[in-house]
Design a protein around this motif. Sequence first.
Motif, PDB file in Angstrom:
ATOM      1  N   GLU A  22       0.719  -0.850   0.168  1.00 39.25           N
ATOM      2  CA  GLU A  22      -0.415   0.328   0.552  1.00 39.25           C
ATOM      3  C   GLU A  22       1.111   1.180   0.009  1.00 39.25           C
ATOM      4  O   GLU A  22       0.402   2.666  -0.595  1.00 39.25           O
ATOM      5  N   THR A  23       1.691   1.436   0.494  1.00 42.61           N
ATOM      6  CA  THR A  23       2.667   1.963   1.040  1.00 42.61           C
ATOM      7  C   THR A  23       3.117   2.737  -0.851  1.00 42.61           C
ATOM      8  O   THR A  23       3.608   3.823  -0.835  1.00 42.61           O
TER       9      THR A  23
ATOM     10  N   LEU B  60       3.832   3.970  -7.983  1.00 41.52           N
ATOM     11  CA  LEU B  60       4.737   4.494  -8.238  1.00 41.52           C
ATOM     12  C   LEU B  60       5.683   3.956  -9.500  1.00 41.52           C
ATOM     13  O   LEU B  60       4.941   2.793  -9.640  1.00 41.52           O
TER      14      LEU B  60
ATOM     15  N   TYR C  12       7.797   7.037   7.250  1.00 43.89           N
ATOM     16  CA  TYR C  12       6.637   8.867   7.036  1.00 43.89           C
ATOM     17  C   TYR C  12       7.537   8.600   5.362  1.00 43.89           C
ATOM     18  O   TYR C  12       7.719   9.026   4.690  1.00 43.89           O
ATOM     19  N   GLU C  13       7.555   7.569   4.574  1.00 44.73           N
ATOM     20  CA  GLU C  13       7.713   7.803   3.249  1.00 44.73           C
ATOM     21  C   GLU C  13       6.507   8.329   2.509  1.00 44.73           C
ATOM     22  O   GLU C  13       6.912   9.066   1.675  1.00 44.73           O
ATOM     23  N   LYS C  14       5.252   8.525   2.303  1.00 47.46           N
ATOM     24  CA  LYS C  14       4.113   9.102   1.845  1.00 47.46           C
ATOM     25  C   LYS C  14       4.567  10.659   2.635  1.00 47.46           C
ATOM     26  O   LYS C  14       4.670  11.125   0.941  1.00 47.46           O
ATOM     27  N   GLU C  15       5.066  10.536   3.289  1.00 47.09           N
ATOM     28  CA  GLU C  15       5.065  12.676   3.510  1.00 47.09           C
ATOM     29  C   GLU C  15       7.210  12.794   3.031  1.00 47.09           C
ATOM     30  O   GLU C  15       6.693  13.553   2.344  1.00 47.09           O
TER      31      GLU C  15
ATOM     32  N   ARG D 217       8.419  11.328   0.576  1.00 51.12           N
ATOM     33  CA  ARG D 217       8.505  11.367  -1.436  1.00 51.12           C
ATOM     34  C   ARG D 217       8.077  12.316  -2.024  1.00 51.12           C
ATOM     35  O   ARG D 217       9.122  12.737  -2.860  1.00 51.12           O
TER      36      ARG D 217
ATOM     37  N   GLU E 140       6.293  14.659  -4.595  1.00 54.91           N
ATOM     38  CA  GLU E 140       5.617  14.056  -6.358  1.00 54.91           C
ATOM     39  C   GLU E 140       6.507  14.706  -7.462  1.00 54.91           C
ATOM     40  O   GLU E 140       6.719  15.516  -7.425  1.00 54.91           O
TER      41      GLU E 140
ATOM     42  N   GLY F  55       8.819  17.036  -1.209  1.00 55.83           N
ATOM     43  CA  GLY F  55       8.164  15.848  -0.299  1.00 55.83           C
ATOM     44  C   GLY F  55       8.234  16.862   1.040  1.00 55.83           C
ATOM     45  O   GLY F  55       9.033  17.860   0.995  1.00 55.83           O
TER      46      GLY F  55
END
Length: 686
Positions: free
Chosen positions: A199-200, A204, A219-222, A224, A226, A273
């Motif tokens: 899900e993380t 991508l 905290y990958e989503k915060e 990285r 876009e 990010g």
Amino acid sequence: MLGTPSRRVRSRQSAKRQPTPHLTKGNMQVRVMTLAVLVAVVFVVLGARLWHLQVLSGESLSEVAQQTQTREVKIPSQRGVIYDRNMEVLASNVPGLNVTVVPDEISREKVRELADIVGADPDTVLKRYDEAKRFDPYSAMLVKENADRDDVTYISERTEEFPGLVINDDWVRRYPEGDLAAHVLGYTGALTQEELEQETFRGLASDSIVGKGGVEYLYEKELRGEAGSANYTVDALGRVVTPRNADGTRADGQEEVAPESLPPNSIQDPVAGKSLVLTLDVELQKAAEQELQDALARAQGEGYTGEGGAVVAMDPRNGEVLAMASAPDFDPQLFVGGINGEEELATFEALNSEYANSPFTNRAITAAYPGASTFKVFTGLAGFMYDVIDQNTTVTDNGACWAPASAPGACWYSWRQTYNGEGATHGTQNYAQAVADSNDKYFYQVADWIWQKTDDVNLLPKFYEQYGFGSKTGIDLPGETEGRIPTKEWFDWYREEFGSADNREWGVADWVNMSIGQGDVLVSPLQMAQSYALIQNGGTLVTPHVGKEIRNQFDNNVQRKIDPAPEGKVDFDPVALESLMQGLRDVTGPEGTAAPAFEDSELTVLGKSGTGERDDEDPVAWFAGWAEGYENRPLIVVVMLEGSGSSEVTAAPAVRGVLEAYYGIESGGSDSAAAAAAADPAAAVQ
């Protein structure tokens, strides 16, 4: 009879082929005219088709030939910067170049050749290529992150040899403090096909660089951001779209240039990010890691293996982790750009060898050990809770075997008898004295008294669970263990699954072993810190965390504070808490088991040591404590050492060293404290 032969002769003559008539001039002219008409018709058809293509359809076909495709070039986003609580940089970004290919456009042999040129590990790249060919052959696949510029120049001059090659400007991770806090930070690396299913990482691009451990993953989503894109129109050969001569050269006479060198048709800007501020204090982290190394060296100096350990330093008011060290460790910079070259591959193989002792394991949260004597204090608190003891209740040790009331033939000794021989005793002690002297028999007796008073065979395990044992603390790091508080249900499952040597039932013996943190009890260093924080703060089970704030990367404005709610609350009997505090204070006092380690310190430390037994291995040493008199700035410190002997000689001086570093107190250092502790080996057991 005479007529028969003449008829036979005529028959033969008539059977002969008649001669072909001569071709007359008239016939010849007809044939020539027919052929001429046919040729004329063919030329008319061809001419008409050519006229149609060149005149009627020429313009449209020219446009189709020139405007065949749109090339999208990724514009990388900057990954969020990671800071300590004082805004010291722990992870940042530097410009780099990434080499990628579109798997559908290039052969496996060419990918191997490309990997060799840019210094990537061919086996890793080819595995990635094979997966991409199966699952996503039309998206760019990473060959080499942070490629050397000379290598990039070399392959850029030979693009015709490597179809589907794309060179991207990118941002590359940099860890300025090297291996400091490596287990908390984690590392980054190329996204794998398996990770794309998580899900993380879902959605991508295949050539993405993502977090692989620690906060980089959590905290990958915060972090990285876009990626953006620049779109270029190119012809079928990937060239600038422009009128061309028959030989392919530009009709305007200009030199050929890469489409990417011209303004793009359209741009989608990247989104950077978010930055992450941690609760860690860089200076305290350095002190903790140094104290851990010194403690392991002391253990090895005492003849023990000293193979690994952990330190946790936490604010007991809110669960903020100011330092978290685990040994052995690794340098996260090793993974930036992939594991390439003989030296890096040798380093990676060494880190994964049996002798390296799992350096990628964060022992502070993922490993669990017998809680040993640091666990005893909670058994005493259970005695107060279930009204089997008060502050004046005593137990007398006369040197004989101890046995629970329901098992008079059994025999349990205390550590004092084990180390000092037959006849050594603790004498008569109350709860506070039993804590200070680490009196095993006192806590055996408390467990037995509770057992006799209840029909609930899980009553004592459930009590321990209130303090956070047997479940995850909820820290914002991946891979945390639950540890283990055994129950009857767990025992029955284990016996059915693995069998039991004596085929016995769950009973008081399990409680007795559990009462001193042995038997089947397993605790992580972070769980121990959480439970001691509950004692220090008066009953709040805080949620440990290493994340403090999410900030905008460019204006540094706080986007979100990270402040998880407590997990629970425990109501203390004030008398029980007072007795416990006195016992913890006496542990480091003149008569306590850890007295030599703290005798010349300016700090008044409350703490508890422990030595956990392991099958066929050197024991685990524990010390947990905090400094008294700093209510506005409290700090719980827990040190755990694998393969260590006396916790007072090895672990206790490390706790002292971390506390003194935090409060800015100059001292003789932990080595002198260890030397003092070593001078009294009889006390240096529990």
